[in-house]
Scaffold this active site. Structure first.
Site, PDB file in Angstrom:
ATOM      1  N   ARG A 108      28.633  48.467  10.593  1.00 11.96           N
ATOM      2  CA  ARG A 108      28.769  47.082  10.146  1.00 11.96           C
ATOM      3  C   ARG A 108      28.313  46.972   8.699  1.00 11.96           C
ATOM      4  O   ARG A 108      27.226  47.433   8.354  1.00 11.96           O
ATOM      5  CB  ARG A 108      27.944  46.139  11.031  1.00 11.96           C
ATOM      6  CG  ARG A 108      28.404  46.138  12.482  1.00 11.96           C
ATOM      7  CD  ARG A 108      27.629  45.167  13.338  1.00 11.96           C
ATOM      8  NE  ARG A 108      28.038  45.299  14.736  1.00 11.96           N
ATOM      9  CZ  ARG A 108      27.526  44.597  15.739  1.00 11.96           C
ATOM     10  NH1 ARG A 108      26.584  43.692  15.498  1.00 11.96           N
ATOM     11  NH2 ARG A 108      27.939  44.788  16.980  1.00 11.96           N
ATOM     12  N   ARG A 147      18.141  46.129  11.198  1.00  9.05           N
ATOM     13  CA  ARG A 147      19.540  45.805  10.863  1.00  9.05           C
ATOM     14  C   ARG A 147      20.098  46.898   9.960  1.00  9.05           C
ATOM     15  O   ARG A 147      19.789  46.966   8.773  1.00  9.05           O
ATOM     16  CB  ARG A 147      19.615  44.437  10.170  1.00  9.05           C
ATOM     17  CG  ARG A 147      21.029  43.871  10.049  1.00  9.05           C
ATOM     18  CD  ARG A 147      21.016  42.515   9.360  1.00  9.05           C
ATOM     19  NE  ARG A 147      20.341  41.516  10.160  1.00  9.05           N
ATOM     20  CZ  ARG A 147      20.929  40.771  11.101  1.00  9.05           C
ATOM     21  NH1 ARG A 147      22.214  40.924  11.353  1.00  9.05           N
ATOM     22  NH2 ARG A 147      20.238  39.878  11.771  1.00  9.05           N
ATOM     23  N   GLU A 207      16.365  39.535  19.277  1.00  9.46           N
ATOM     24  CA  GLU A 207      17.540  39.864  20.085  1.00  9.46           C
ATOM     25  C   GLU A 207      17.648  41.370  20.290  1.00  9.46           C
ATOM     26  O   GLU A 207      17.550  42.150  19.344  1.00  9.46           O
ATOM     27  CB  GLU A 207      18.806  39.352  19.407  1.00  9.46           C
ATOM     28  CG  GLU A 207      20.088  39.678  20.159  1.00  9.46           C
ATOM     29  CD  GLU A 207      21.327  39.614  19.290  1.00  9.46           C
ATOM     30  OE1 GLU A 207      22.316  40.278  19.645  1.00  9.46           O
ATOM     31  OE2 GLU A 207      21.296  38.922  18.250  1.00  9.46           O
ATOM     32  N   SER A 265      23.239  41.173  23.845  1.00  8.75           N
ATOM     33  CA  SER A 265      24.034  39.946  23.870  1.00  8.75           C
ATOM     34  C   SER A 265      25.192  40.153  24.835  1.00  8.75           C
ATOM     35  O   SER A 265      25.942  41.123  24.711  1.00  8.75           O
ATOM     36  CB  SER A 265      24.564  39.636  22.467  1.00  8.75           C
ATOM     37  OG  SER A 265      25.162  38.361  22.401  1.00  8.75           O
ATOM     38  N   ARG A 318      17.298  49.167  17.897  1.00  6.60           N
ATOM     39  CA  ARG A 318      16.379  48.061  18.181  1.00  6.60           C
ATOM     40  C   ARG A 318      15.481  48.382  19.376  1.00  6.60           C
ATOM     41  O   ARG A 318      14.323  47.956  19.408  1.00  6.60           O
ATOM     42  CB  ARG A 318      17.160  46.771  18.414  1.00  6.60           C
ATOM     43  CG  ARG A 318      17.825  46.253  17.155  1.00  6.60           C
ATOM     44  CD  ARG A 318      18.195  44.795  17.241  1.00  6.60           C
ATOM     45  NE  ARG A 318      18.751  44.344  15.980  1.00  6.60           N
ATOM     46  CZ  ARG A 318      18.925  43.062  15.644  1.00  6.60           C
ATOM     47  NH1 ARG A 318      18.577  42.113  16.504  1.00  6.60           N
ATOM     48  NH2 ARG A 318      19.429  42.731  14.473  1.00  6.60           N
TER      49      ARG A 318
END
Length: 426
Positions: free
Chosen positions: A261, A276, A348, A351, A390
């Site tokens: 990403r 991230r 988070e 998801s 994460r």
């Protein structure tokens, strides 16, 4: 993507749903373009009907040796032959414009999704697990990580910001987490393991909603392919363009893949540490189901993601996302947030989203009901089973010891040949 018939049938309800998603009323522009398109189709059909009538009349005039009438009718046919391609081109242009407008709009929110602008308006569903207590000064993962093998400096030197070289104990833990996540989803929850392509074409990205809206958040190769931002893209598109039998459903796929990403929309966020990254690994879940299976499947999928956290003995909570915080393709999303004691907050970690028939319409993915004529769109769901980076952060912060070592969760020890503690390098 939306069905224009839904907008025609109840424009007020469509506008209300779009307003909940922050897009504002859309039906007026859509219906105006649709009306022009339908008028052009009607005009083209009328012209074709007239052309057929004239062809028959010309034959009759010639049979009657009425050359004057035949000549006049042939001139009208010639004019129609010139008019029809222009009408067909107009129809295609209007159809493309309508499709473009519909493709740019987010999915309709489910009725039970709370209204809200951002993450502050998300709703707590439940909390699970006990937060660890420490009798020493705790640290964040970016302070503990370098001694374990999270080499932030070399990663940046090799590839730039948001890249990390993972080595030693951190690399072993990274590998263990990915394998554990995939094993849990396939062995305990019935997902079929898949090794999908990491590069896909435009159509696959469009099918799951990444294109055209999020092109800037993606990496593209020089030959026009895209690096997947999540295995959701490859796994969901397994059924693109297919008509499945109802007996084949549900289909459940899982994959452990690198993800890429560009994070263009996250400039300035989480630039420290391993939270991230431009490149990371993730176990992804995708379900393809009938509409009547969709609600239960969403709960089932989220429970599978929760099982991963429970087995790792990490404290977490489930949040139902509000309309302003959901992803583009989602009709309802549950986020699982893990407790990070170093940051003293939940973050988070997973998801899980129900996309109803939104992606299926973009992919033209259908099934044939057993007792009905015709076909129906499938429903698609996707969820993060275990985001490796994460989760590694969560393990480091929750299992840290006073000497800087990291206790290894019991379920991960078999993946580390029985090792129960990761010692920092001197």
């Amino acid at each position: 993507m939306h069905d224009i018939r839904l907008v025609r049938d109840d424009p007020a309800a469509f506008d209300a749903a779009m307003t909940r998603r922050g897009a504002g009323p859309q039906s007026a522009a859509l219906l105006a373009l649709d009306e022009r398109r339908r008028a052009t189709i009607a005009e083209a059909q009328a012209a074709q009907t007239r052309r057929n009538e004239l062809s028959k009349a010309i034959g009759q005039a010639k049979a009657a040796k009425d050359e004057a009438t035949a000549t006049r009718l042939m001139l009208e046919v010639a004019a129609l032959k010139e008019q029809l391609p222009a009408l067909e081109a107009d129809e295609q242009r209007l159809q493309n414009g309508l499709d473009g407008l519909l493709a740019a709009l987010p999915n309709l929110p489910a009725a039970d999704v709370p209204d809200g602008a951002d993450e502050d308006d998300n709703v707590l569903v439940h909390e699970r697990g006990r937060r660890p207590a420490f009798d020493f000064t705790i640290k964040e993962h970016d302070a503990l990580g370098p001694a374990l093998g999270l080499d932030f400096e070399t990663g940046v030197a090799l590839a730039g910001t948001r890249f990390t070289l993972v080595r030693g104990h951190a690399a072993r833990l990274n590998r263990a987490l990915g394998q554990f996540g995939l094993d849990t989803l396939t062995r305990a929850h019935g997902y079929e393991e898949v090794v999908p392509p990491l590069l896909v074409r435009d159509a696959a990205m469009f099918g799951t909603g990444q294109l055209p809206k999020f092109a800037d958040d993606l990496f593209r190769t020089t030959d026009g392919r895209w690096l997947i931002p999540t295995a959701e893209v490859s796994l969901t598109n397994i059924v693109a363009g297919k008509i499945l039998s109802e007996a084949e459903l549900p289909l459940r796929f899982a994959a452990l893949t690198p993800c890429f990403r560009s994070e263009a929309g996250a400039a300035g966020r989480d630039t420290r540490g391993f939270i991230r990254q431009h490149q990371f690994e993730k176990t992804e879940m995708v379900s393809i189901v009938t509409p009547d299976q969709s609600e239960a499947e969403h709960e089932r999928m989220t429970a599978a993601a929760e099982d991963v956290l429970t087995k790792l003995e990490l404290p977490f909570r489930r949040m139902k996302l509000c309309t302003g915080d959901m992803g583009f393709s989602a009709a309802r999303t549950y986020d699982l947030e893990v407790w990070l004691p170093g940051q003293n907050r939940y973050r988070e970690i997973s998801s899980c989203s129900s996309c109803t028939d939104f992606q299926a319409r973009r992919m033209n993915a259908r099934y044939r009901p057993q007792d009905q004529k015709g076909t129906r769109l499938v429903h698609t769901l996707n969820g993060s089973g275990l985001v490796v980076g994460r989760m590694l952060v969560a393990i480091i912060e929750n299992y840290q010891q006073a000497d800087g070592s990291i206790a290894v969760p019991t379920v991960l020890q078999p993946y580390l040949t029985g090792l129960n503690r990761l010692e920092p390098r001197g």
